[in-house]
Design an enzyme around this catalytic site. Sequence first.
Site, PDB file in Angstrom:
ATOM      1  N   LYS A   1      11.599   0.656   5.715  1.00  0.00           N
ATOM      2  CA  LYS A   1      12.018   0.312   7.062  1.00  0.00           C
ATOM      3  C   LYS A   1      11.168  -0.848   7.580  1.00  0.00           C
ATOM      4  CE  LYS A   1       8.114   2.049   8.138  1.00  0.00           C
ATOM      5  NZ  LYS A   1       7.035   1.076   8.457  1.00  0.00           N
TER       6      LYS A   1
ATOM      7  N   TRP B   1       1.936   2.058  -3.487  1.00  0.00           N
ATOM      8  CA  TRP B   1       0.854   2.575  -4.325  1.00  0.00           C
ATOM      9  C   TRP B   1       0.544   4.032  -3.996  1.00  0.00           C
ATOM     10  CZ3 TRP B   1      -2.116   0.785  -8.379  1.00  0.00           C
ATOM     11  CH2 TRP B   1      -3.303   1.458  -8.651  1.00  0.00           C
TER      12      TRP B   1
ATOM     13  N   ASP C   1       0.818  -1.204   0.000  1.00  0.00           N
ATOM     14  CA  ASP C   1       0.000   0.000   0.000  1.00  0.00           C
ATOM     15  C   ASP C   1       0.856   1.260   0.000  1.00  0.00           C
ATOM     16  OD1 ASP C   1      -2.629   1.398   0.358  1.00  0.00           O
ATOM     17  OD2 ASP C   1      -1.705   1.987   2.261  1.00  0.00           O
ATOM     18  N   ILE C   2       1.964   1.261   0.764  1.00  0.00           N
ATOM     19  CA  ILE C   2       2.830   2.445   0.825  1.00  0.00           C
ATOM     20  C   ILE C   2       3.427   2.747  -0.550  1.00  0.00           C
ATOM     21  CG2 ILE C   2       4.892   1.141   1.502  1.00  0.00           C
ATOM     22  CD1 ILE C   2       3.921   4.656   2.746  1.00  0.00           C
TER      23      ILE C   2
END
Length: 330
Positions: free
Chosen positions: A101, A21, A18-19
């Site tokens: 991270k 996208w 998701d990050i």
Amino acid sequence: MFNCTGDRLRIGIMGCADIAWRRTLPALEDDPAVEIAAIASRSAATARRFTDRFGGVPLEGYDALLDVDGLDAVYIPLPGLMHAEWVTRSLEAGKHVLVEKPLTAGAAETRRVVAYARERGLVLLENYMFLYHSQHAAVRKALDDGAIGELRGFSSAFTIPPKPAGDIRYQRDVGGGAFLDFGGYPVRAAQYFLGGDLRVVGAVFRRDREHDVVMSGSVLLATPEGIPARLTFGMEHSYRNTYALSGATGRLLLDRAFTPPESHRPVLRVERQDHAEEITLAADHQFANVIATFTAAVRGERDITPQQEGSLRQAELIEEIRRAALVVDV
């Protein structure tokens, strides 16, 4: 230098998180120095959905990405417990690596992959993206200018509401719980302001019995001079991401410290006994700044040794906190 003859960094995306996208791929797409060459997922349909929006060749399976001809670098937004394997394999394939991270799930693994990247002359950068937002430099300048007198303490919180059932953070062997995923943000912020020589005083973790993962917790660190850092994280709270620095004559407070959108103009609040003011800071694009740092490092124009040293100390602190924590099953 780039591995291929073109003047753009050809990057492959390993995983469709998701990050990626919402934040990282739009920033990569907008960077004129970058070409998104391929996007790999466990699912061919998911890879196609991503390439339909961002371009590149859709690939099924992460191995396929490392076989793409002329690929200079890999961006890895996979779950944290998968990072060590795929960072290593990407470096073995001669690719520069930008990885979400935590860089790996353990201090020994982090030391190993950083040493291997250095040995091979490849760039390896951990994406603690908030460090690249100019608001934190503004806060540090205010502190250095004496806005609140001599520093006496630091506090920070990153908490979110519970996620839906099946969320990867509830999967012990893949997501690893709240501390591994986003509990490190307050730790890294403490390192940013207080330095790397932090000692673990204690910690309390709440562990979910059903999923066997840490859901929330509090951590107390301290500098050798006795300046404390009180940190809170969790995924069973209301949403907060903030920090505050307390000094002899006042406090500095910053909200939305870790996840501001690029259009957001941060507000730094300065509180003293007889005075309070709010200073509106410039908007900034921390994801674009990370990518610019990464591409400059690949070109040999930026030394990222300080960032890597921060990642190494971060991994050590995370491990020390885990060992020291009182774990309560709930």
